[in-house]
Design a protein around this motif. Sequence first.
Motif, PDB file in Angstrom:
ATOM      1  N   PHE A   1       0.873  -1.230   0.134  1.00  0.00           N
ATOM      2  CA  PHE A   1       0.068   0.037  -0.109  1.00  0.00           C
ATOM      3  C   PHE A   1       0.879   1.299  -0.085  1.00  0.00           C
ATOM      4  O   PHE A   1       1.131   1.683   1.172  1.00  0.00           O
ATOM      5  N   ARG A   2       1.444   1.609  -1.250  1.00  0.00           N
ATOM      6  CA  ARG A   2       2.120   2.881  -1.474  1.00  0.00           C
ATOM      7  C   ARG A   2       2.062   3.527  -2.675  1.00  0.00           C
ATOM      8  O   ARG A   2       1.763   2.952  -3.593  1.00  0.00           O
ATOM      9  N   ILE A   3       2.253   4.857  -2.452  1.00  0.00           N
ATOM     10  CA  ILE A   3       1.736   5.641  -3.809  1.00  0.00           C
ATOM     11  C   ILE A   3       3.077   6.574  -3.835  1.00  0.00           C
ATOM     12  O   ILE A   3       3.478   7.552  -3.060  1.00  0.00           O
ATOM     13  N   ASN A   4       3.913   6.772  -5.051  1.00  0.00           N
ATOM     14  CA  ASN A   4       4.863   7.618  -5.673  1.00  0.00           C
ATOM     15  C   ASN A   4       4.080   8.766  -6.336  1.00  0.00           C
ATOM     16  O   ASN A   4       3.708   8.261  -7.368  1.00  0.00           O
ATOM     17  N   ARG A   5       4.076   9.829  -5.842  1.00  0.00           N
ATOM     18  CA  ARG A   5       3.437  10.978  -6.634  1.00  0.00           C
ATOM     19  C   ARG A   5       4.462  11.731  -7.479  1.00  0.00           C
ATOM     20  O   ARG A   5       3.747  12.612  -8.182  1.00  0.00           O
ATOM     21  N   SER A   6       5.655  11.328  -7.429  1.00  0.00           N
ATOM     22  CA  SER A   6       6.490  12.472  -8.208  1.00  0.00           C
ATOM     23  C   SER A   6       7.349  11.510  -9.298  1.00  0.00           C
ATOM     24  O   SER A   6       8.312  10.663  -8.540  1.00  0.00           O
ATOM     25  N   TRP A   7       7.596  11.874 -10.396  1.00  0.00           N
ATOM     26  CA  TRP A   7       8.550  11.350 -11.441  1.00  0.00           C
ATOM     27  C   TRP A   7       8.727  12.233 -12.539  1.00  0.00           C
ATOM     28  O   TRP A   7       7.729  12.966 -12.754  1.00  0.00           O
ATOM     29  N   THR A   8       9.888  11.987 -13.228  1.00  0.00           N
ATOM     30  CA  THR A   8      10.156  12.740 -14.586  1.00  0.00           C
ATOM     31  C   THR A   8       9.297  11.999 -15.751  1.00  0.00           C
ATOM     32  O   THR A   8       9.640  10.812 -16.053  1.00  0.00           O
ATOM     33  N   ARG A   9       8.589  12.596 -16.338  1.00  0.00           N
ATOM     34  CA  ARG A   9       7.886  12.135 -17.592  1.00  0.00           C
ATOM     35  C   ARG A   9       8.620  12.216 -18.934  1.00  0.00           C
ATOM     36  O   ARG A   9       9.101  13.438 -19.225  1.00  0.00           O
ATOM     37  N   VAL A  10       8.448  11.584 -20.056  1.00  0.00           N
ATOM     38  CA  VAL A  10       8.940  11.537 -21.174  1.00  0.00           C
ATOM     39  C   VAL A  10       8.213  12.911 -21.797  1.00  0.00           C
ATOM     40  O   VAL A  10       6.888  12.995 -21.587  1.00  0.00           O
ATOM     41  N   ASP A  11       9.040  13.756 -22.432  1.00  0.00           N
ATOM     42  CA  ASP A  11       8.102  14.972 -23.011  1.00  0.00           C
ATOM     43  C   ASP A  11       7.421  14.771 -24.062  1.00  0.00           C
ATOM     44  O   ASP A  11       7.431  13.781 -24.919  1.00  0.00           O
ATOM     45  N   SER A  12       6.417  15.691 -24.464  1.00  0.00           N
ATOM     46  CA  SER A  12       5.571  15.698 -25.243  1.00  0.00           C
ATOM     47  C   SER A  12       6.045  15.605 -26.669  1.00  0.00           C
ATOM     48  O   SER A  12       5.571  14.949 -27.560  1.00  0.00           O
ATOM     49  N   ALA A  13       6.858  16.371 -26.963  1.00  0.00           N
ATOM     50  CA  ALA A  13       7.670  16.191 -28.248  1.00  0.00           C
ATOM     51  C   ALA A  13       8.275  15.209 -28.364  1.00  0.00           C
ATOM     52  O   ALA A  13       7.993  14.711 -29.882  1.00  0.00           O
ATOM     53  N   THR A  14       8.706  14.417 -27.828  1.00  0.00           N
ATOM     54  CA  THR A  14       9.241  13.000 -28.038  1.00  0.00           C
ATOM     55  C   THR A  14       8.182  12.097 -28.245  1.00  0.00           C
ATOM     56  O   THR A  14       8.051  11.213 -29.138  1.00  0.00           O
ATOM     57  N   VAL A  15       6.940  12.172 -27.317  1.00  0.00           N
ATOM     58  CA  VAL A  15       5.857  11.401 -27.663  1.00  0.00           C
ATOM     59  C   VAL A  15       5.227  11.600 -28.897  1.00  0.00           C
ATOM     60  O   VAL A  15       5.129  10.581 -29.529  1.00  0.00           O
ATOM     61  N   ASP A  16       5.135  12.684 -29.556  1.00  0.00           N
ATOM     62  CA  ASP A  16       4.588  12.979 -30.931  1.00  0.00           C
ATOM     63  C   ASP A  16       5.630  12.432 -31.981  1.00  0.00           C
ATOM     64  O   ASP A  16       5.088  12.096 -32.738  1.00  0.00           O
ATOM     65  N   SER A  17       6.977  12.289 -31.802  1.00  0.00           N
ATOM     66  CA  SER A  17       7.846  11.967 -32.684  1.00  0.00           C
ATOM     67  C   SER A  17       7.701  10.648 -32.842  1.00  0.00           C
ATOM     68  O   SER A  17       7.733  10.111 -33.865  1.00  0.00           O
ATOM     69  N   PHE A  18       7.364   9.728 -31.656  1.00  0.00           N
ATOM     70  CA  PHE A  18       7.427   8.243 -31.708  1.00  0.00           C
ATOM     71  C   PHE A  18       6.020   7.847 -32.139  1.00  0.00           C
ATOM     72  O   PHE A  18       5.946   6.976 -32.730  1.00  0.00           O
ATOM     73  N   ARG A  19       4.875   8.784 -32.075  1.00  0.00           N
ATOM     74  CA  ARG A  19       3.575   8.210 -32.588  1.00  0.00           C
ATOM     75  C   ARG A  19       3.507   8.263 -33.738  1.00  0.00           C
ATOM     76  O   ARG A  19       2.892   7.389 -34.359  1.00  0.00           O
ATOM     77  N   ALA A  20       4.407   8.876 -34.778  1.00  0.00           N
ATOM     78  CA  ALA A  20       4.254   9.027 -36.099  1.00  0.00           C
ATOM     79  C   ALA A  20       4.955   7.537 -36.670  1.00  0.00           C
ATOM     80  O   ALA A  20       4.908   7.429 -37.775  1.00  0.00           O
ATOM     81  N   LEU A  21       5.738   6.801 -35.733  1.00  0.00           N
ATOM     82  CA  LEU A  21       6.291   5.747 -36.298  1.00  0.00           C
ATOM     83  C   LEU A  21       5.773   4.469 -36.046  1.00  0.00           C
ATOM     84  O   LEU A  21       5.035   4.096 -34.883  1.00  0.00           O
ATOM     85  N   PRO A  22       5.589   3.394 -36.806  1.00  0.00           N
ATOM     86  CA  PRO A  22       5.153   2.110 -36.389  1.00  0.00           C
ATOM     87  C   PRO A  22       5.802   1.269 -35.340  1.00  0.00           C
ATOM     88  O   PRO A  22       7.233   1.426 -34.983  1.00  0.00           O
ATOM     89  N   VAL A  23       5.286   0.768 -34.339  1.00  0.00           N
ATOM     90  CA  VAL A  23       5.715   0.028 -33.024  1.00  0.00           C
ATOM     91  C   VAL A  23       7.068  -0.908 -33.568  1.00  0.00           C
ATOM     92  O   VAL A  23       7.948  -1.151 -33.082  1.00  0.00           O
ATOM     93  N   ALA A  24       6.625  -1.677 -34.793  1.00  0.00           N
ATOM     94  CA  ALA A  24       7.701  -2.541 -35.521  1.00  0.00           C
ATOM     95  C   ALA A  24       9.064  -1.963 -35.842  1.00  0.00           C
ATOM     96  O   ALA A  24      10.243  -2.647 -35.528  1.00  0.00           O
ATOM     97  N   ASN A  25       9.088  -0.565 -36.061  1.00  0.00           N
ATOM     98  CA  ASN A  25      10.316  -0.098 -36.430  1.00  0.00           C
ATOM     99  C   ASN A  25      10.900   0.420 -35.098  1.00  0.00           C
ATOM    100  O   ASN A  25      12.225   0.178 -35.081  1.00  0.00           O
TER     101      ASN A  25
END
Length: 224
Positions: A5-29
């Motif tokens: 029973f524990r919750i960590n409330r803080s961490w560093t997330r991958v940024d939105s620009a990186t997410v968008d760049s990956f979103r355009a690529l097939p997962v297989a690649n």
Amino acid sequence: MPVGFRINRSWTRVDSATVDSFRALPVANVSDAMSRLSSAGPRLRPMHKSGTLAGPALTVRSRPGDNLMLHKAIDMAEPGDIIVMDAGGDLTNSLMGELMLAHAIKRGVGGFVLYGAVRDAEAFLTRNLPVFALGINHRGPYRDGPGEIGFPVAFDGMSVAPGDLVLGDMDGVLSVAYGDTAAVLAGAQKKHQGETRQMEETEAGTVDRSWVDKALERAGCTYT
């Protein structure tokens, strides 16, 4: 801090620009660019109709068949977060259904990867939020715990830390460690560009297939 029973409330997330760049690529690649070492396993299949999953991981771990911490994760998610839940791979009880899905969409959750089952399957198709799960079961979950949020999880050979990049399309799910995103992105983009050129050559009838016979020759293949 007790395990269970524990919750960590803080961490560093991958940024939105990186997410968008990956979103355009097939997962297989992306998978090829990671030497095909990262996969959430072939049993995790899309419950939605179409679309790509991409975003930073919000990790959840629970005992099989219990969704107390999944409820909490939805309530604390930031817009675009992908909730990745290790529930032991059990299909005896579903982890979420239409009501939780609607709440998650209202909260701006980017999608789910559930190492367990869902129910109200038609709602997942209709609402079409990217959701990957192991299966479907009409039997509902328990809400007692134990569970954890914001700590690393692992299943079927894939480990995910909070804030890592999570990707999914009709081929399946994988994760990219936060510190590896730049190198993997460069490799995946190069792979995708190469395959795009090859497709153009294939359609034009100019693709070079000589590598097949060369590989067979190196292997000592004989013909009769």
